[in-house]
Design an enzyme around this catalytic site. Structure first.
Site, short mmCIF file in Angstrom:
data_model
loop_
_atom_site.label_atom_id
_atom_site.label_comp_id
_atom_site.label_asym_id
_atom_site.label_seq_id
_atom_site.Cartn_x
_atom_site.Cartn_y
_atom_site.Cartn_z
N TYR A 1 -16.62 0.55 10.78
CA TYR A 1 -15.22 1.22 10.70
C TYR A 1 -15.64 2.90 10.54
CZ TYR A 1 -11.54 2.93 7.68
OH TYR A 1 -10.44 3.46 7.32
N SER B 1 -10.14 8.96 7.97
CA SER B 1 -10.96 8.52 6.64
C SER B 1 -12.14 9.57 6.48
CB SER B 1 -11.42 7.20 6.86
OG SER B 1 -12.14 6.81 5.87
#
Length: 244
Positions: free
Chosen positions: A151, A138
Site C-alpha cells: 500500500y 496517504s
C-alpha cells in the site's frame, strides 16, 4: 465547474462530494458496490440545494472509465475537477509473505485508476482552458507501518506521478496535486479497538484525531480558484503526525 469524485458513496469520498457541492460544483458521485449509499449521498446534496447524481463504474477498468466520464459529461458538462479517491481492500501483509500480486492490487487503485481517469478527463479540461486533478494519497509512506509495504509503495508512486503530471499538464492550465491524510476514522473503522485509536491519537501533535471534513476542506481549496498557482504539491493532513 463539474466535479467527479471517485469512491464517493461513503467515507472521505462522500464528505468531499458534499463539500464540493456546497461550493457550487455539480458533483458526480462515483460508486461501485454501494448504490444505495451513493444515491443517499447524492440525494442529500440535492436536498441541501446542490446538484449531484450517482454514477456506477469500476474506475480500474478502462472501458468503464471512458463510459463514466462520457455519462458525467452528458449530464453535467465537462469534468473540471477530478478527485481520485477510490480505493480497495488494504490488508496488512508481512514483508516475507508479500507477493507481486499484492503490489498489483494496490497499484490498480493508485497508479492505474488515476492514469485512466486523467486520460479521460484531460481533453475536456483542455477545452475548458484548465482544470483540477486532485489525488487522495496517504501519509503511510512516511510512517513505514509494518505490513503495509504494498500500500505504501503504491501511494508513494501516486505522489511521484502527481509531480510529473503537474509539469506535463501545467501548460494546459491543469493543476495536479495530492492530499495525503493521516488515519481519519470513517465508517469502515467502526470495529477498531478504542485503545488502538487512543495510541494513535497520543502521537498526534495536535492531540486529536482528524475528521473527514478537514480533508474535504483541503480538497475544496485545491479545487477552487484560490489554488490557481498551486500545482505538483503534496499537502499532508494529519495534525503533524509525521513531523520529523
Amino acid at each position: 465547474m463539474t466535479a467527479l469524485v471517485t469512491g464517493a458513496s461513503r467515507g472521505l469520498g462522500a464528505e468531499i462530494a458534499r463539500r464540493l457541492a456546497r461550493d457550487g460544483h455539480p458533483v458526480a458521485v462515483n460508486y461501485l458496490p454501494d448504490r444505495a449509499d451513493a444515491e443517499r449521498v447524492a440525494a442529500g446534496i440535492v436536498a441541501a440545494g446542490g446538484v449531484a447524481a450517482a454514477f456506477r463504474a469500476d474506475v480500474t477498468d478502462p472501458a468503464a472509465v471512458t463510459s463514466l466520464v462520457a455519462a458525467v459529461q452528458q449530464r453535467f458538462g465537462p469534468v473540471a475537477v477530478l478527485v481520485a479517491n477510490a480505493t480497495g481492500p488494504q490488508p496488512a501483509v508481512p514483508a516475507l509473505e508479500l507477493t507481486w500480486q499484492d503490489h498489483l492490487n494496490q497499484l490498480e487503485f493508485f497508479v492505474k485508476s488515476p492514469t485512466l481517469l486523467m486520460r479521460a478527463v484531460a481533453p475536456g479540461m483542455r477545452a475548458l482552458g484548465g482544470g483540477r486533478i486532485i489525488h487522495i494519497g496517504s501519509d503511510l509512506p512516511e510512517r513505514a507501518e509494518p505490513g503495509m509495504s504494498a500500500y505504501s509503495a503504491a501511494k508513494a508512486a501516486q505522489a511521484s506521478l502527481t509531480r510529473t503530471r503537474a509539469r506535463e499538464l501545467g501548460p494546459d492550465g491543469i493543476t495536479v496535486n495530492i492530499v495525503a491524510p493521516g488515519w481519519i476514522p470513517v465508517e469502515r473503522h467502526a470495529a477498531v479497538d478504542v485503545a488502538h485509536v487512543e495510541a494513535y491519537r497520543r502521537d498526534v501533535p495536535l492531540g486529536r484525531m482528524g475528521t473527514p471534513a478537514e480533508v474535504a476542506d483541503v480538497v475544496a481549496f485545491l479545487a477552487s480558484d484560490q489554488s490557481r498557482f498551486v500545482t505538483g504539491e503534496r499537502i499532508t493532513v494529519n495534525g503533524g503526525h509525521t513531523i520529523g
